[in-house]
Design a protein around this motif. Sequence first.
Motif, PDB file in Angstrom:
ATOM      1  N   ASN A  16       0.845  -1.212   0.000  1.00 42.67           N
ATOM      2  CA  ASN A  16       0.000   0.000   0.000  1.00 42.67           C
ATOM      3  C   ASN A  16       0.872   1.249   0.000  1.00 42.67           C
ATOM      4  O   ASN A  16       0.603   2.227  -0.706  1.00 42.67           O
ATOM      5  CB  ASN A  16      -0.900   0.040   1.241  1.00 42.67           C
ATOM      6  CG  ASN A  16      -2.009  -0.987   1.132  1.00 42.67           C
ATOM      7  OD1 ASN A  16      -2.331  -1.431   0.026  1.00 42.67           O
ATOM      8  ND2 ASN A  16      -2.572  -1.385   2.260  1.00 42.67           N
ATOM      9  N   GLU A  17       1.906   1.208   0.806  1.00 45.03           N
ATOM     10  CA  GLU A  17       2.784   2.371   0.909  1.00 45.03           C
ATOM     11  C   GLU A  17       3.544   2.582  -0.402  1.00 45.03           C
ATOM     12  O   GLU A  17       3.734   3.715  -0.846  1.00 45.03           O
ATOM     13  CB  GLU A  17       3.745   2.156   2.073  1.00 45.03           C
ATOM     14  CG  GLU A  17       4.262   3.404   2.725  1.00 45.03           C
ATOM     15  CD  GLU A  17       3.173   4.368   3.204  1.00 45.03           C
ATOM     16  OE1 GLU A  17       3.056   5.443   2.577  1.00 45.03           O
ATOM     17  OE2 GLU A  17       2.457   4.065   4.164  1.00 45.03           O
ATOM     18  N   MET A  18       3.943   1.485  -1.032  1.00 46.18           N
ATOM     19  CA  MET A  18       4.656   1.611  -2.315  1.00 46.18           C
ATOM     20  C   MET A  18       3.756   2.286  -3.348  1.00 46.18           C
ATOM     21  O   MET A  18       4.186   3.163  -4.094  1.00 46.18           O
ATOM     22  CB  MET A  18       5.101   0.229  -2.830  1.00 46.18           C
ATOM     23  CG  MET A  18       6.352  -0.282  -2.143  1.00 46.18           C
ATOM     24  SD  MET A  18       6.784  -1.977  -2.623  1.00 46.18           S
ATOM     25  CE  MET A  18       7.395  -1.753  -4.284  1.00 46.18           C
ATOM     26  N   ALA A  19       2.477   1.877  -3.373  1.00 49.39           N
ATOM     27  CA  ALA A  19       1.544   2.463  -4.351  1.00 49.39           C
ATOM     28  C   ALA A  19       1.403   3.964  -4.112  1.00 49.39           C
ATOM     29  O   ALA A  19       1.433   4.776  -5.044  1.00 49.39           O
ATOM     30  CB  ALA A  19       0.189   1.762  -4.253  1.00 49.39           C
ATOM     31  N   ARG A  20       1.283   4.332  -2.842  1.00 46.22           N
ATOM     32  CA  ARG A  20       1.107   5.749  -2.493  1.00 46.22           C
ATOM     33  C   ARG A  20       2.357   6.555  -2.892  1.00 46.22           C
ATOM     34  O   ARG A  20       2.267   7.629  -3.477  1.00 46.22           O
ATOM     35  CB  ARG A  20       0.896   5.830  -0.978  1.00 46.22           C
ATOM     36  CG  ARG A  20       0.400   7.152  -0.473  1.00 46.22           C
ATOM     37  CD  ARG A  20      -0.143   6.977   0.944  1.00 46.22           C
ATOM     38  NE  ARG A  20       0.882   7.164   1.949  1.00 46.22           N
ATOM     39  CZ  ARG A  20       1.088   8.314   2.594  1.00 46.22           C
ATOM     40  NH1 ARG A  20       0.347   9.357   2.343  1.00 46.22           N
ATOM     41  NH2 ARG A  20       2.038   8.416   3.500  1.00 46.22           N
TER      42      ARG A  20
END
Length: 321
Positions: free
Chosen positions: A256-260
């Motif tokens: 999720n953090e990578m996508a953000r």
Amino acid sequence: MSVPFKENSIFFAPMEGMTDDIYRNVITTLYPEWDYVSTDFLRIPTVGNYPDSHIIKHYGNEVYSTPKTRKKTIYQILTSSNAYTEHHIQRIQALGFEWLDINLGCPSKTVCKNMGGSYLLSDLPELKSIIDTIRSNFKGTFTAKIRVGYKDDLNFERVLKLLEDCGVDAITIHARTRDELYKGVAKWQYIKEAVKIVNIPIIGNGDIWSVKDINDYYDYTNCHSVMIARGALKTPWLAREYKAGNQFEDHEMRINEMARYYSFFYNEIERLSDLSEQSQNKRLKSISRYIFDPLENAAVKKKAFLLSKTKDELFEVIKSL
Ligand SMILES: Cc1cc2nc3c(=O)[nH]c(=O)nc-3n(C[C@H](O)[C@H](O)[C@H](O)COP(=O)(O)O)c2cc1C
């Protein structure tokens, strides 16, 4: 002069080709838990003078016009004995940059042949002359980023004392010699020794990859603060995890953090640069050497990402993680 940063500060390290204006803006916006971010080095010229616009552009127009970010940024220079150091330091001072850092760790053959970067750790009279010039022309915070030596560590203690005696406010140490480049693991015991040798803050650097590493590092070395480079590319939200006391992260959280992170970076590149889509994709890939590593089948996923040709393909890979 007392340093502006508190004990246990966590610094996002300078990285040439990575930590430009746009990227630092992403980091300070998404992950304000990093206490400071550093620019990569402005090379002081040996011929001619830079106009102010060149200095501002290198350090970042965006940063320059945003006082809060400007204060959170460390501005690095790289210089040598035959460069126009005094003139450029005076310009940097007049432009209102408040924290100057000298790069004494760069291992590049060209830089060292021109008697700059880590070469200066082997030439103490030249080092002293450069540090004196900077200190007498710069009133703000002045720090030095060193390795433990050039070919060997024989000058380590002398360099630390020289920097302290010449009025440097704090020293960051990447605990390897120049000749070691990135071989093996950085030797944390140099940081522990340095803390005992000088009375100014020591910022430890080298092979800190996780929250556990940060805690172990402080326990072992007793250093003032830490700086992280490759570990910060691997986990750009590491400062947040450290401050929240989280030792571990799960797969869901990382993806999720990578996508953000990637979406925000891409939007910022589109907003602030005039790069072609191909160059934008290249820039996104350039920060991706370590971030996939903790994922299952990391090599396969990273390869798919790096081979993607369009923005849509890149984000398809991220979505499918
Ligand atoms: C791609 C890259 C570029 C770097 N550029 C700089 C630089 O411009 N200035 C500098 O002082 N150090 C530079 N470094 C060194 C790092 O700031 C840091 O000292 C080193 O990588 C060790 O820390 P780490 O183990 O956390 O990566 C660079 C490192 C990398 C990986």
